[in-house]
Design a protein around this motif. Sequence first.
Motif, mmCIF file in Angstrom:
data_model
loop_
_atom_site.group_PDB
_atom_site.id
_atom_site.type_symbol
_atom_site.label_atom_id
_atom_site.label_comp_id
_atom_site.label_asym_id
_atom_site.label_seq_id
_atom_site.Cartn_x
_atom_site.Cartn_y
_atom_site.Cartn_z
ATOM 1 N N ARG A 1 48.494 28.639 50.319
ATOM 2 C CA ARG A 1 48.336 27.493 51.226
ATOM 3 C C ARG A 1 47.028 27.565 51.996
ATOM 4 O O ARG A 1 46.756 26.710 52.825
ATOM 5 N N TYR A 2 46.226 28.572 51.708
ATOM 6 C CA TYR A 2 44.953 28.735 52.410
ATOM 7 C C TYR A 2 43.813 28.701 51.403
ATOM 8 O O TYR A 2 43.713 29.562 50.528
ATOM 9 N N ILE A 3 42.987 27.671 51.476
ATOM 10 C CA ILE A 3 41.728 27.603 50.734
ATOM 11 C C ILE A 3 40.701 27.083 51.739
ATOM 12 O O ILE A 3 40.744 25.909 52.104
ATOM 13 N N CYS A 4 39.831 27.929 52.172
ATOM 14 C CA CYS A 4 38.869 27.608 53.232
ATOM 15 C C CYS A 4 39.555 27.510 54.596
ATOM 16 O O CYS A 4 39.127 28.098 55.574
ATOM 17 N N VAL A 5 40.617 26.696 54.685
ATOM 18 C CA VAL A 5 41.417 26.571 55.911
ATOM 19 C C VAL A 5 42.882 26.479 55.511
ATOM 20 O O VAL A 5 43.218 26.319 54.338
ATOM 21 N N ASN A 6 43.762 26.551 56.508
ATOM 22 C CA ASN A 6 45.197 26.491 56.245
ATOM 23 C C ASN A 6 45.630 25.120 55.729
ATOM 24 O O ASN A 6 45.030 24.092 56.057
ATOM 25 N N GLU A 7 46.713 25.124 54.943
ATOM 26 C CA GLU A 7 47.377 23.917 54.417
ATOM 27 C C GLU A 7 46.417 23.031 53.630
ATOM 28 O O GLU A 7 46.442 21.802 53.734
ATOM 29 N N MET A 8 45.592 23.680 52.836
ATOM 30 C CA MET A 8 44.673 22.944 51.966
ATOM 31 C C MET A 8 45.297 22.826 50.582
ATOM 32 O O MET A 8 45.716 23.830 49.995
#
Length: 699
Positions: free
Chosen positions: A206-213
């Motif tokens: 659930r984390y790509i660069c920032v959460n919930e991405m």
Amino acid sequence: MLSRVLVLTLAAMLMAGGYVDVYVEDGPEVEGLHIYAWTGAEWRPVYVVYQPQHVDTYVVATGEWIAAPYYNMSRYVLRIPRETQRESPALPPGFERWILEVDNGTRRTVVTLAVGREPLKLNNLTTVTWQTFGDKEIKTPNKGRMKTPPGRQPRNGARGGEAGAASYAVSTGATIYPVGSLYFKPVAVAGTFSTYVPVDSPLGHRYICVNEMHWVGFEVQNFTVGVKVDGYVTGGYLTLEFYNLDTCSFITSVSLSLPSSGLYWTSVQPSLPADAQIGVRARVSGRAEAASINVYVAARYKKTVNNLAQVATSKAVSAVPPSINSDFGREKAAVLFGPYVAYDGMAATSAGMTYSYIYVPPSTVKLQWSGSYCPSLFVEYYVNGVYYTSRLVGPSTPSPAGYYCYYDVPSTVLQIRAREYAVSKAISGGGGIAVAVVYTTLGTSATISYGGRLEIVYDRWIEPFHSQYISPTTGAPYAHWSSMLLLNTFQALGPVNNTRINMVTEVRASNNEIVLSLQHNGLNTLCGAEWRLTGPQVGGPVLYYGNEWVQEPWWAALGKRVLDAVDWLSLVTGSKSPVWTSLLLKIIQNVFQTASGQVFVSTSGGDVVVTWTRGWLETTPPPAVVVSLRPTGGTTYTVWRTFAVAQFVLSECYTGLGFGVNTNMYLPPRAYSGGLITEAKIWTWRGQTYVGTGLESAS
């Protein structure tokens, strides 16, 4: 003065919520469009509510009758702001002027509508036309008619309707427009809230660069976005934040006003770079005493097929239905096939037709009739509850024979439209596919018999990777195209020997592994299965069953996809019957251990035959069966010929129920020796994305 007259007229028609309901029949289709009315100060969006026709429907998969809604997209209610003025200023750039005549039986007026494919923006807010399938007829005295129906589609966007047709098979060099779901979990809210909607990733990515991405992919065109608000929200907004994941940089956002309650969808077209990996976060805000919000997103891509290994095929069949008896009193009776899994990535043309076909078998109708002459029989066809086409069938003889009229309804071939496919995914998690045939029975009793199985076949873009397949530097597929991907699938749904059965079998492959899987809803007599393939040479078979011990990622998706389809049809039909649960497959969350059954690989007439036989000590069939194979030679071009299950007959295991599959696929090239992707993306396309099998370590 005319403006004042219109305001008074609309105020007299006022509905709760500050809108006037205007019923339009045989109007231009407006799905995918944004419609606005001038209030004297601004262009405000108009809502669209499609009107249902409820028909008593026999569901082939469950054997029960339900009252199901059916929709014609030219029959809807427009919810127009009560402050709407007759006169309007110049239209926004690129919009069409549509003139709507409104007659409530005593007064008439006209409304100017601005119609476009791209929504208007008001400061930081994107104002959109929300659309919904009504669950019941809206009663209103206000009848609307387009005085001068538009002669063309709005200029500010490419058309994505139904004109044109696609052949079934995708070819190399074709430009296609796949559609696939993004998956989010519902979020509970209370008080003043502003929260990101959690990504539905059972792997925890659930984390790509920032959460919930949520990873979206490359070459993204537009989105069909749905929201479901259980409870009541005021001052609510849905904001979609788009990122370039290659640089972890923010691109743009689209902020929409949330409907206060209910289930609606709309379309948005943000400007996104085609060659960048796109990610999206969904944030909801507003006020509520207590509510639950679901966000559903179907993404549309533009892809160029550079290699047929980028395309796979899904097929689904019904059982041959039993004779269906419709009682007196029904003006219409429907037969519904489905729900079938709506695998992500269905390939479409720019005109909105998909590379698919639906074969509806011939039927015979026996209609009780006391008149001197037999009437003609009106037959309608619906895909995902939306009208597709109709025909008028003459009786076999002019006069009744023994108080019965007989009709031979020929077979029909339909196609799935991208619109209905995308909307199913924008009003539920994952959507589904269903086909219904509606017979006008004129209030008398009827018997309907079918002469074969319904079949659905469609081509899919396998993954939201970039269109580029072969690296010009190495001459081999880019690494992500050689990882484990979902190829062809086959689903059999319907009553077999009076037992409701739902079987799904899938083929996955990487450059060094082929995986066959079978999952079913518990046919207790099942004792084996057989897959017949033409093309590859394989060896080293290993058999696995579902177990409850160690973590394992991807086969949970198979059960989830079936749950998606059942949930979607239950939502659309409003049926909460416990019978629906009999169609579900067990969701296997945990790993497989080597099973006690047996698996054999043999050759027959040039075909590879893979046979699984249940162990004699296994008292119940496993909920999931997985066979891992190692490619050893042969061509990558593969034909999946047949699939069959074996059943116990007097304590002996015999191959019984067989299906012709006959779909083509291209296995990844075995020469490729690059490493697997280590940065797994989140659960894009419900497990069709790379996550690895882990079978090598399990064996």
